[in-house]
Design a protein around this motif. Structure first.
Motif, PDB file in Angstrom:
ATOM      1  N   GLU A  21       0.818  -1.208   0.000  1.00 18.29           N
ATOM      2  CA  GLU A  21       0.000   0.000   0.000  1.00 18.29           C
ATOM      3  C   GLU A  21       0.858   1.267   0.000  1.00 18.29           C
ATOM      4  OE1 GLU A  21      -3.409   2.108   2.744  1.00 18.29           O
ATOM      5  OE2 GLU A  21      -2.984  -0.017   3.012  1.00 18.29           O
ATOM      6  N   TYR A  22       1.917   1.284   0.786  1.00 18.83           N
ATOM      7  CA  TYR A  22       2.768   2.473   0.867  1.00 18.83           C
ATOM      8  C   TYR A  22       3.444   2.756  -0.475  1.00 18.83           C
ATOM      9  CZ  TYR A  22       6.636   5.527   2.041  1.00 18.83           C
ATOM     10  OH  TYR A  22       7.519   6.558   2.050  1.00 18.83           O
ATOM     11  N   ALA A  23       3.995   1.734  -1.111  1.00 15.76           N
ATOM     12  CA  ALA A  23       4.689   1.916  -2.383  1.00 15.76           C
ATOM     13  C   ALA A  23       3.722   2.392  -3.461  1.00 15.76           C
ATOM     14  CB  ALA A  23       5.364   0.616  -2.807  1.00 15.76           C
ATOM     15  N   GLU A  24       2.537   1.856  -3.488  1.00 17.01           N
ATOM     16  CA  GLU A  24       1.553   2.258  -4.493  1.00 17.01           C
ATOM     17  C   GLU A  24       1.113   3.700  -4.275  1.00 17.01           C
ATOM     18  OE1 GLU A  24       0.517   0.555  -7.205  1.00 17.01           O
ATOM     19  OE2 GLU A  24       2.069  -0.865  -6.630  1.00 17.01           O
ATOM     20  N   ARG A  25       0.926   4.103  -3.027  1.00 21.04           N
ATOM     21  CA  ARG A  25       0.524   5.475  -2.734  1.00 21.04           C
ATOM     22  C   ARG A  25       1.637   6.449  -3.124  1.00 21.04           C
ATOM     23  NH1 ARG A  25      -0.545   5.442   2.804  1.00 21.04           N
ATOM     24  NH2 ARG A  25      -2.486   4.415   2.293  1.00 21.04           N
ATOM     25  N   GLY A  28       1.823   6.749  -6.938  1.00 18.23           N
ATOM     26  CA  GLY A  28       0.717   7.554  -7.458  1.00 18.23           C
ATOM     27  C   GLY A  28       0.938   9.032  -7.246  1.00 18.23           C
ATOM     28  N   ARG A  29       1.437   9.396  -6.077  1.00 20.46           N
ATOM     29  CA  ARG A  29       1.699  10.811  -5.795  1.00 20.46           C
ATOM     30  C   ARG A  29       2.813  11.346  -6.689  1.00 20.46           C
ATOM     31  NH1 ARG A  29       1.276  10.458   0.778  1.00 20.46           N
ATOM     32  NH2 ARG A  29      -0.997  10.260   0.831  1.00 20.46           N
ATOM     33  N   ALA A  30       3.863  10.560  -6.894  1.00 18.32           N
ATOM     34  CA  ALA A  30       4.955  10.989  -7.771  1.00 18.32           C
ATOM     35  C   ALA A  30       4.450  11.169  -9.199  1.00 18.32           C
ATOM     36  CB  ALA A  30       6.092   9.976  -7.724  1.00 18.32           C
ATOM     37  N   PHE A  35       3.017  14.739 -13.701  1.00 17.94           N
ATOM     38  CA  PHE A  35       2.059  15.173 -14.715  1.00 17.94           C
ATOM     39  C   PHE A  35       1.769  16.666 -14.577  1.00 17.94           C
ATOM     40  CE2 PHE A  35      -2.230  15.838 -16.371  1.00 17.94           C
ATOM     41  CZ  PHE A  35      -2.064  15.356 -17.655  1.00 17.94           C
ATOM     42  N   LEU A  36       1.608  17.138 -13.350  1.00 16.88           N
ATOM     43  CA  LEU A  36       1.349  18.552 -13.115  1.00 16.88           C
ATOM     44  C   LEU A  36       2.528  19.405 -13.593  1.00 16.88           C
ATOM     45  CD1 LEU A  36      -0.484  20.730 -11.880  1.00 16.88           C
ATOM     46  CD2 LEU A  36       0.754  20.392  -9.750  1.00 16.88           C
TER      47      LEU A  36
END
Length: 56
Positions: A21-25, A28-30, A35-36
């Protein structure tokens, strides 16, 4: 004969590698930040990211 169920559930450590869960979160944030930043670069330079990097 019936076996009795354990009364204490063992506490397992979170895995440090792999799909957790931590790695996926974090991934996703990175991706959202990347993208921004790509959109911001395109807006201020009026050219695509590939042109900005000199690849096109």
């Amino acid at each position: 004969m019936s076996q009795s169920q354990p009364t204490i559930t063992p506490k397992l450590e979170e895995p440090k590698f792999g799909f957790n869960e931590y790695a996926e979160r974090l991934n996703g944030r990175a991706a959202m930040i990347g993208f921004l930043l790509m959109v911001v670069i395109e807006y201020f330079t009026n050219q695509g990211v590939l042109s900005w990097l000199g690849l096109k």
